[in-house]
Design a protein around this motif. Structure first.
Motif, PDB file in Angstrom:
ATOM      1  N   THR A 160       0.802  -1.222   0.000  1.00 16.98           N
ATOM      2  CA  THR A 160       0.000   0.000   0.000  1.00 16.98           C
ATOM      3  C   THR A 160       0.837   1.275   0.000  1.00 16.98           C
ATOM      4  OG1 THR A 160      -0.133  -0.173   2.392  1.00 16.98           O
ATOM      5  CG2 THR A 160      -1.980  -1.030   1.153  1.00 16.98           C
ATOM      6  N   LEU A 161       2.142   1.127   0.027  1.00 13.08           N
ATOM      7  CA  LEU A 161       3.026   2.297   0.033  1.00 13.08           C
ATOM      8  C   LEU A 161       2.681   3.301  -1.078  1.00 13.08           C
ATOM      9  CD1 LEU A 161       5.108   2.900   2.091  1.00 13.08           C
ATOM     10  CD2 LEU A 161       6.850   1.822   0.668  1.00 13.08           C
ATOM     11  N   PRO A 162       2.465   2.845  -2.327  1.00 14.38           N
ATOM     12  CA  PRO A 162       2.146   3.812  -3.381  1.00 14.38           C
ATOM     13  C   PRO A 162       0.896   4.636  -3.072  1.00 14.38           C
ATOM     14  CG  PRO A 162       2.641   1.678  -4.338  1.00 14.38           C
ATOM     15  CD  PRO A 162       2.581   1.471  -2.855  1.00 14.38           C
ATOM     16  N   VAL A 163      -0.118   4.003  -2.489  1.00 18.60           N
ATOM     17  CA  VAL A 163      -1.360   4.726  -2.162  1.00 18.60           C
ATOM     18  C   VAL A 163      -1.066   5.845  -1.168  1.00 18.60           C
ATOM     19  CG1 VAL A 163      -3.689   4.491  -1.257  1.00 18.60           C
ATOM     20  CG2 VAL A 163      -2.653   2.595  -2.497  1.00 18.60           C
ATOM     21  N   VAL A 164      -0.297   5.501  -0.132  1.00 19.48           N
ATOM     22  CA  VAL A 164       0.027   6.493   0.892  1.00 19.48           C
ATOM     23  C   VAL A 164       0.850   7.624   0.285  1.00 19.48           C
ATOM     24  CG1 VAL A 164       1.149   6.881   3.113  1.00 19.48           C
ATOM     25  CG2 VAL A 164      -0.015   4.721   2.684  1.00 19.48           C
TER      26      VAL A 164
END
Lengths: 299, 256
Positions: A160-164
């Protein structure tokens, strides 16, 4: 009738059909689970553990495990994502090599299938970090070198890093440049400006990012498959090195691994509804907060 | 006419500023005097704001900006590698064209700078905030609502709040980049009055597009054109009897 008019009518017609199809899909899916799931949502379901080979009892350990999982994931992922976004937005100039490399990496990360994250988690977190930790502490039996809540959370955090990063960056971009200049002109250092002016005005964005990340990951099963989730547990996880139960995985277990699949149907509908409500609520919350940021604060 | 004895506060010596390959300022040499108001005038893009922003090194924020030559404040070359930019900006305050209050309370806006300097004592902060707001001629209007958001103030009040915020760190120079361009005439008059009051304590450099404003508030005026300093003299001289043709054309409104 002219051709232009015909094309116009055709376009409107096609759009209407598309809208009806999508709305129909959403409502029939939601409707099915609402109608068949709602009557099965009882206090017993929400508060008890599964019994009798998952055919009876509740799903409390799965709800508990899912909640804990996304919580630990947020604690791990949100700070890293926020720091990355700050680096990209505040410390690098557009067109420089480093931010372009990082952005490329983030975009690539966003496109990686979630099962690959699962395998990565198993290889990197469990077998590399875990084994390393056990060796360092001289543990005779494997404490870290096995699937665990921590490793599953870390794998989801990577997923989920890209979303954050994207949400936080958007929030940082929303802070007017004049605000930064005003602070710097008063003799604030770059970091003081970020800490006292930029970040306080981006908290909503950071919150949105975390909620979106949670919404995205709450139902993900593939990344945790090898890194921490289990079929059934006699007791709740007692720490981050424990394994745990999970709503999404529990659904898979109920529908494929049960000795009597038909008997578990009411449980399946109820579990699906709980999972859907969880992700929908989180997504709605994120959308709501996001629309609030856009409308307020800076004229 | 008795001549006032003035001391040089800011001295530029062959200062050139480049943005990438484009040269924005050409060999500017000028002496700005202590506790005087100096106005920079000239058409848009003439370099006056660039020069203003090189006095507190705000141009450092532009990635492609490059500076050659020297700029001295109190005899110290501020582009020397030993100079701490953060300390420099504490001594050279700046007020921007667009008022930029922080989305905090009025009190916290003014206390922002002092807090950066490590002042945490509440009575000390109270004193500084009150004094700064009085200096910015805003105190009477806001004294009953120091804890309410600065975003609720009118445009003119916000700009005076920014002035209060700038003077709260006790600088010796105040740079003003078209401080009144977004204000109505009444607010403008208030800020101009304030500038005349502030010059007793501060060296003020003001960029303005408004000739009347330059004439009203400044003692000295510098006319910039195409990145060059065309003429620099007493304001009265610039507006009544300029030595250069370009200056005369500009101040009489023939171009610009």
């Amino acid at each position: 009738m002219s051709t232009k008019r015909l094309i116009g009518i055709f376009a409107i017609g096609a759009a209407t059909v598309a809208v009806i199809a999508i709305a129909g899909l959403v409502f029939s899916t939601m409707g099915t689970f609402l109608v068949k799931g709602l009557p099965n949502i009882t206090w017993q379901l929400l508060s008890e553990a599964p019994r009798n080979n998952n055919t009876e009892g509740g799903i409390f350990p799965a709800i508990y495990g899912t909640t804990l999982l996304v919580l630990v994931m947020s604690i791990l992922g949100v700070p890293i994502g926020t720091i990355t976004a700050i680096y990209l937005n505040e410390y690098t100039r557009a067109g420089a090599v480093m931010p372009r490399v990082i952005r490329f990496a983030v975009n690539t990360l966003a496109g990686v299938p979630s099962i690959v994250f699962g395998l990565f988690g198993l290889g990197f977190f469990v077998q590399f970090l875990g084994v390393g930790l056990d060796k360092t502490f001289g543990n005779t039996e494997a404490i870290w070198a096995k699937p665990a809540l921590l490793w599953a959370s870390a794998t989801l955090a990577a997923l989920t890093l890209p979303v954050v990063i994207v949400s936080v960056e958007e929030a940082l971009k929303n802070v007017p440049q004049e605000m930064r200049e005003g602070s710097l002109a008063l003799g604030a250092t770059r970091w003081q400006t970020i800490w006292k002016i930029v970040l306080p005005n981006s908290t909503t964005g950071i919150l949105t990012g975390s909620i979106l990340a949670i919404g995205r990951s709450a139902g993900e099963v593939a990344p945790i498959l090898f890194t921490g989730v289990v079929y059934s547990l006699p007791q709740l996880p007692d720490g981050i090195s424990s394994q745990f139960m999970h709503l999404g995985y529990h659904l898979f277990v109920l529908s494929t691994q049960s000795p009597d699949v038909d008997k578990t149907l009411p449980l399946q509908y109820a579990t699906t509804l709980v999972l859907l409500m969880l992700t929908f609520t989180l997504n709605f919350a994120a959308t709501f907060i996001r629309s609030r940021i856009r409308s307020k604060q800076f004229r | 006419m008795s001549k006032k004895i003035t001391e040089t506060k800011i001295e530029a010596n062959d200062l050139c500023v480049y943005y990438g390959a484009k040269q924005a300022l050409h060999r500017i040499s000028i002496d700005l005097f202590e506790r005087e108001v100096t106005a920079f005038i000239g058409p848009s893009g003439c370099g006056k704001s660039t020069f203003l922003r090189s006095i507190n090194r705000m141009n450092d924020l532009v990635p492609t900006a490059r500076v050659t030559g020297n700029l001295y404040i109190d005899g110290v070359d501020i582009y020397h590698s030993s100079v701490d930019v953060v300390e420099l900006r504490k001594r050279v305050g700046m007020v921007f064209q667009k008022s930029t209050p922080f989305p905090k309370s009025i009190y916290d806006n003014v206390a922002f700078g002092p807090r950066l300097n490590g002042i945490t004592d509440r009575t000390e902060l109270d004193r500084i905030v009150e004094e700064s707001l009085i200096n910015a001629a805003l105190f009477d209007e806001v004294k009953d609502r120091l804890d309410s958001s600065a975003m609720g103030l009118s445009g003119g009040q916000q700009q005076r709040l920014c002035i209060a915020r700038a003077v709260a760190v006790n600088p010796s120079i105040l740079l003003m980049d078209e401080p009144c361009s977004a204000l109505d005439p009444i607010s403008t008059a208030k800020v101009e009055e304030l500038i005349l009051e502030l010059k007793k304590q501060y060296t003020i450099v003001i960029v303005t597009h408004n000739m009347q404003q330059a004439a009203r508030v400044s003692e000295y005026t510098a006319f910039f054109y195409m990145g060059h300093l065309v003429e620099y003299d007493k304001t009265r001289k610039i507006f009544t009897n300029p030595s250069k043709k370009e200056t005369e054309d500009y101040v009489t409104g023939r171009f610009g």
